[in-house]
Enzyme design. Structure first.
Site, PDB file in Angstrom:
ATOM      1  N   TYR A 174      33.006  44.961  37.534  1.00 13.44           N
ATOM      2  CA  TYR A 174      34.692  45.386  37.354  1.00 13.44           C
ATOM      3  C   TYR A 174      34.909  46.376  36.747  1.00 13.44           C
ATOM      4  O   TYR A 174      34.433  46.502  35.562  1.00 13.44           O
ATOM      5  CB  TYR A 174      35.365  43.843  36.476  1.00 13.44           C
ATOM      6  CG  TYR A 174      36.422  44.047  36.304  1.00 13.44           C
ATOM      7  CD1 TYR A 174      37.422  44.920  36.939  1.00 13.44           C
ATOM      8  CD2 TYR A 174      37.036  43.298  35.141  1.00 13.44           C
ATOM      9  CE1 TYR A 174      38.652  44.898  36.862  1.00 13.44           C
ATOM     10  CE2 TYR A 174      38.577  42.941  35.150  1.00 13.44           C
ATOM     11  CZ  TYR A 174      39.365  44.012  35.644  1.00 13.44           C
ATOM     12  OH  TYR A 174      40.714  44.064  35.384  1.00 13.44           O
ATOM     13  N   VAL A 225      40.342  40.516  44.341  1.00  9.60           N
ATOM     14  CA  VAL A 225      40.627  39.877  43.294  1.00  9.60           C
ATOM     15  C   VAL A 225      41.862  39.994  42.715  1.00  9.60           C
ATOM     16  O   VAL A 225      42.357  41.041  42.142  1.00  9.60           O
ATOM     17  CB  VAL A 225      39.522  40.268  41.984  1.00  9.60           C
ATOM     18  CG1 VAL A 225      39.665  39.365  40.904  1.00  9.60           C
ATOM     19  CG2 VAL A 225      38.072  39.969  42.666  1.00  9.60           C
ATOM     20  N   LYS A 266      34.840  44.993  41.822  1.00  7.70           N
ATOM     21  CA  LYS A 266      36.076  44.991  41.746  1.00  7.70           C
ATOM     22  C   LYS A 266      36.678  46.376  41.227  1.00  7.70           C
ATOM     23  O   LYS A 266      36.494  46.637  40.136  1.00  7.70           O
ATOM     24  CB  LYS A 266      36.577  43.735  40.719  1.00  7.70           C
ATOM     25  CG  LYS A 266      38.178  43.900  40.654  1.00  7.70           C
ATOM     26  CD  LYS A 266      38.682  42.860  39.517  1.00  7.70           C
ATOM     27  CE  LYS A 266      40.217  42.779  39.164  1.00  7.70           C
ATOM     28  NZ  LYS A 266      40.638  41.842  38.236  1.00  7.70           N
TER      29      LYS A 266
END
Length: 299
Positions: free
Chosen positions: A139, A208, A167
């Site tokens: 992320y 996401v 992400k």
């Protein structure tokens, strides 16, 4: 109902779930289970509990574990990709092991976020958590963590086998093309709602997502059209939804999305401190944009 490929369960629309709280700020696990099931019923591919939108930083360890177990019981572990961020690598690994043992097929991991980590620290962090044996989606949120997983570093993480996807929340859509050159097998996931169309066109394999918490049907339609190259459909929906989608990149994103959930008849509820309620003008803006989306048939 959507389906997620078992070998890459992070693909498609995975909703970073908001966590329904009661007026006393306790977690309403029944409503959370219902919410997870409702999202999948409305075309989403899975959920990402215990992310920033799920207020993981202000949950007790017992609450955080139960959130994961509740989501798995509601929709099955293959559809659940918990956030496992923590200040220390050992703690993050323990959360990855908890997710693995609960039946989850993947986890999402921030870089070290207690300090501005250098490249060696980032590599060591992901190496340690990868020992849990569950696939990791990195992320990248340099805005909040002050650690930037630039394409060159992501390529190293992927090359070592520590991460399988990212992400991407930097907002810099140009990175998609550099990342595809350096690590073509690393899946790019849209990490900010308000650059969805740009990253979908650039080859993203998943999203996401924040605003599907309130508007799953229209959001999924937007994503599917965008990745299919149907820019007429996607462009119209994107313009209609963008007044809401841009809240996903604002400091008050949790409060905004929860308010939209309340407006459309879901239960968002309050937020835990140190977050505070929206200012009146912010609430009015979110309410007006949400009601406009409802009037347009997008809810």
């Amino acid at each position: 109902m959507a389906t997620t490929p078992d070998n890459r369960p992070w693909r498609g629309v995975l909703v970073a779930t908001a966590l329904p709280l009661n007026d006393d700020l306790s977690v309403d696990y029944d409503k959370f289970a219902d919410h997870c099931a409702w999202l999948v019923e409305n075309g989403c591919d899975g959920v990402v509990p215990n992310g920033s939108l799920g207020e993981y930083q202000v949950l007790t360890p017992e609450e955080r574990a139960k959130v994961v177990e509740t989501a798995v019981a509601a929709i099955g572990g293959a559809r659940v990709m918990p956030g496992v961020a923590a200040y220390g690598s050992a703690e993050a690994r323990r959360w990855a092991e908890q997710a693995r043992d609960a039946g989850c097929a993947s986890v999402m991991l921030l870089p070290p976020n207690a300090y501005r980590a250098d490249e060696r620290s980032v590599l060591a962090h992901y190496e340690e958590v990868a020992k849990a044996g569950v696939p990791i989606v990195a992320y990248n949120n340099p805005i909040d963590t002050k650690v930037d997983l630039v394409p060159e570093l992501l390529a190293k993480l992927h090359g070592e086998g520590y991460v399988h996807a990212v992400k991407e929340f930097s907002g810099d859509v140009r990175r998609a093309y550099r990342l595809a050159e350096l690590a073509p097998a690393l899946d790019l996931l849209i990490g900010a709602d308000d650059v969805l169309l740009e990253l979908a066109v650039a080859g993203a394999k998943g999203w996401v997502a924040g605003y599907p918490n309130a508007l799953p049907g229209a959001s999924v339609e937007l994503y599917r059209a965008a990745v299919a190259g149907d820019l007429d459909t996607a462009g119209k929906l994107y313009r209609q939804l963008h007044p809401l989608l841009r809240w996903d990149s604002k400091v008050e994103f949790v409060q905004a999305i929860k308010l939209s959930m309340d407006i459309v008849g879901r239960h968002g509820g309050p937020v835990r401190p140190p977050r505070v309620p929206l200012l009146p003008e912010q609430e009015a803006a979110v309410r007006e944009a949400t009601e406009r989306a409802v009037a347009a048939g997008l809810a």
